[in-house]
Design a protein around this motif. Structure first.
Motif, PDB file in Angstrom:
ATOM      1  N   ASN A 100       8.856  -8.435  -9.196  1.00  0.00           N
ATOM      2  CA  ASN A 100       7.703  -7.806  -9.843  1.00  0.00           C
ATOM      3  C   ASN A 100       7.089  -8.829 -10.790  1.00  0.00           C
ATOM      4  OD1 ASN A 100       5.871  -5.818 -10.529  1.00  0.00           O
ATOM      5  ND2 ASN A 100       7.266  -4.746 -11.896  1.00  0.00           N
ATOM      6  N   ASP A 143       2.533  -7.435  -7.891  1.00  0.00           N
ATOM      7  CA  ASP A 143       2.395  -6.224  -8.703  1.00  0.00           C
ATOM      8  C   ASP A 143       2.945  -5.037  -7.909  1.00  0.00           C
ATOM      9  OD1 ASP A 143       1.676  -4.097 -10.274  1.00  0.00           O
ATOM     10  OD2 ASP A 143      -0.448  -4.666 -10.425  1.00  0.00           O
ATOM     11  N   SER A 195       3.295  -2.022  -8.678  1.00  0.00           N
ATOM     12  CA  SER A 195       2.583  -0.757  -8.842  1.00  0.00           C
ATOM     13  C   SER A 195       1.547  -0.538  -7.739  1.00  0.00           C
ATOM     14  CB  SER A 195       1.903  -0.689 -10.212  1.00  0.00           C
ATOM     15  OG  SER A 195       0.825  -1.597 -10.301  1.00  0.00           O
ATOM     16  N   ARG A 196       1.140  -1.602  -7.065  1.00  0.00           N
ATOM     17  CA  ARG A 196       0.191  -1.480  -5.954  1.00  0.00           C
ATOM     18  C   ARG A 196       0.873  -0.979  -4.680  1.00  0.00           C
ATOM     19  NH1 ARG A 196      -3.587  -6.821  -6.122  1.00  0.00           N
ATOM     20  NH2 ARG A 196      -4.647  -6.338  -8.074  1.00  0.00           N
ATOM     21  N   ILE A 197       2.197  -1.076  -4.649  1.00  0.00           N
ATOM     22  CA  ILE A 197       2.954  -0.700  -3.446  1.00  0.00           C
ATOM     23  C   ILE A 197       3.738   0.588  -3.661  1.00  0.00           C
ATOM     24  CG2 ILE A 197       4.792  -1.440  -1.875  1.00  0.00           C
ATOM     25  CD1 ILE A 197       3.862  -4.335  -2.462  1.00  0.00           C
ATOM     26  N   THR A 234       3.790   3.760  -4.674  1.00  0.00           N
ATOM     27  CA  THR A 234       2.897   4.867  -4.981  1.00  0.00           C
ATOM     28  C   THR A 234       3.050   5.951  -3.933  1.00  0.00           C
ATOM     29  OG1 THR A 234       0.579   5.446  -5.353  1.00  0.00           O
ATOM     30  CG2 THR A 234       1.004   3.697  -3.781  1.00  0.00           C
ATOM     31  N   PRO A 287       0.015   5.349  -0.425  1.00  0.00           N
ATOM     32  CA  PRO A 287      -0.217   3.907  -0.332  1.00  0.00           C
ATOM     33  C   PRO A 287      -1.592   3.561   0.246  1.00  0.00           C
ATOM     34  CG  PRO A 287       1.385   4.618   1.304  1.00  0.00           C
ATOM     35  CD  PRO A 287       1.090   5.801   0.444  1.00  0.00           C
ATOM     36  N   ASN A 288      -2.213   2.567  -0.357  1.00  0.00           N
ATOM     37  CA  ASN A 288      -3.463   2.010   0.133  1.00  0.00           C
ATOM     38  C   ASN A 288      -3.079   0.749   0.913  1.00  0.00           C
ATOM     39  OD1 ASN A 288      -5.751   0.326   0.367  1.00  0.00           O
ATOM     40  ND2 ASN A 288      -6.695   1.237  -1.429  1.00  0.00           N
ATOM     41  N   LEU A 327      -4.804  -2.565   0.095  1.00  0.00           N
ATOM     42  CA  LEU A 327      -4.354  -3.116  -1.180  1.00  0.00           C
ATOM     43  C   LEU A 327      -2.959  -3.738  -1.042  1.00  0.00           C
ATOM     44  CD1 LEU A 327      -4.983  -3.501  -4.183  1.00  0.00           C
ATOM     45  CD2 LEU A 327      -3.989  -1.245  -4.590  1.00  0.00           C
ATOM     46  N   ILE A 328      -2.095  -3.112  -0.270  1.00  0.00           N
ATOM     47  CA  ILE A 328      -0.756  -3.649  -0.041  1.00  0.00           C
ATOM     48  C   ILE A 328      -0.847  -4.972   0.713  1.00  0.00           C
ATOM     49  CG2 ILE A 328       1.433  -3.277   1.178  1.00  0.00           C
ATOM     50  CD1 ILE A 328       1.060  -0.263   0.518  1.00  0.00           C
ATOM     51  N   ASP A 383      -3.342  -7.071   0.703  1.00  0.00           N
ATOM     52  CA  ASP A 383      -3.864  -8.060  -0.235  1.00  0.00           C
ATOM     53  C   ASP A 383      -2.789  -8.523  -1.216  1.00  0.00           C
ATOM     54  OD1 ASP A 383      -6.338  -7.826   0.993  1.00  0.00           O
ATOM     55  OD2 ASP A 383      -7.201  -6.565  -0.589  1.00  0.00           O
ATOM     56  N   THR A 384      -1.942  -7.611  -1.652  1.00  0.00           N
ATOM     57  CA  THR A 384      -0.862  -7.936  -2.584  1.00  0.00           C
ATOM     58  C   THR A 384       0.140  -8.870  -1.928  1.00  0.00           C
ATOM     59  OG1 THR A 384      -1.160  -5.816  -3.706  1.00  0.00           O
ATOM     60  CG2 THR A 384       0.951  -6.941  -4.044  1.00  0.00           C
TER      61      THR A 384
END
Length: 113
Positions: free
Chosen positions: A39, A52, A54-56, A58, A61-62, A65-66, A68-69
């Motif tokens: 993290n 990050d 927090s982007r995963i 959840t 899930p988006n 966004l995952i 991109d992360t």
């Protein structure tokens, strides 16, 4: 370049009384896995390393966004990494991610998270 072989639990692997080593594509894949399991801000010696979570982690899930992360994590190892394939599976509130990525020099890695 060579590095210590690390198991899934993050421990150094000992084989026949010696520290096991990895190199080439195996070392790159291991480094990517370690970054994706960190993290951002967690490692005191380099607070910029990692992703990050927090982007995963959840409920809804988006996937863009995952992706991109993960791409940001890959670029910490090699700026030329590009995700060529990514698959998401959900099972019992767990998200499984499998992806392939390639660098500009043709190095390809496959990772399952």
């Amino acid at each position: 370049m060579k590095g210590f072989k690390i198991d899934d639990g993050g421990d150094i692997v000992i084989e026949k009384g010696k520290i096991a080593m990895v190199d080439d594509t195996d070392l790159i894949a291991q480094t990517v896995r370690q970054i994706l399991k960190t993290n951002i801000g967690e490692w005191e010696f380099d607070t910029a390393e990692g992703i990050d979570f927090s982007r995963i982690l959840t409920k809804n899930p988006n996937y863009d966004l995952i992706r991109d992360t993960i791409q940001l994590g890959l670029r910490q190892v090699d700026e030329t990494f590009v995700i060529t394939q990514i698959d998401f599976r959900q099972h019992d509130r767990r998200l499984f991610i499998d992806f392939k990525s390639t660098t500009s020099d043709g190095t390809e890695i496959s990772i399952s998270l």
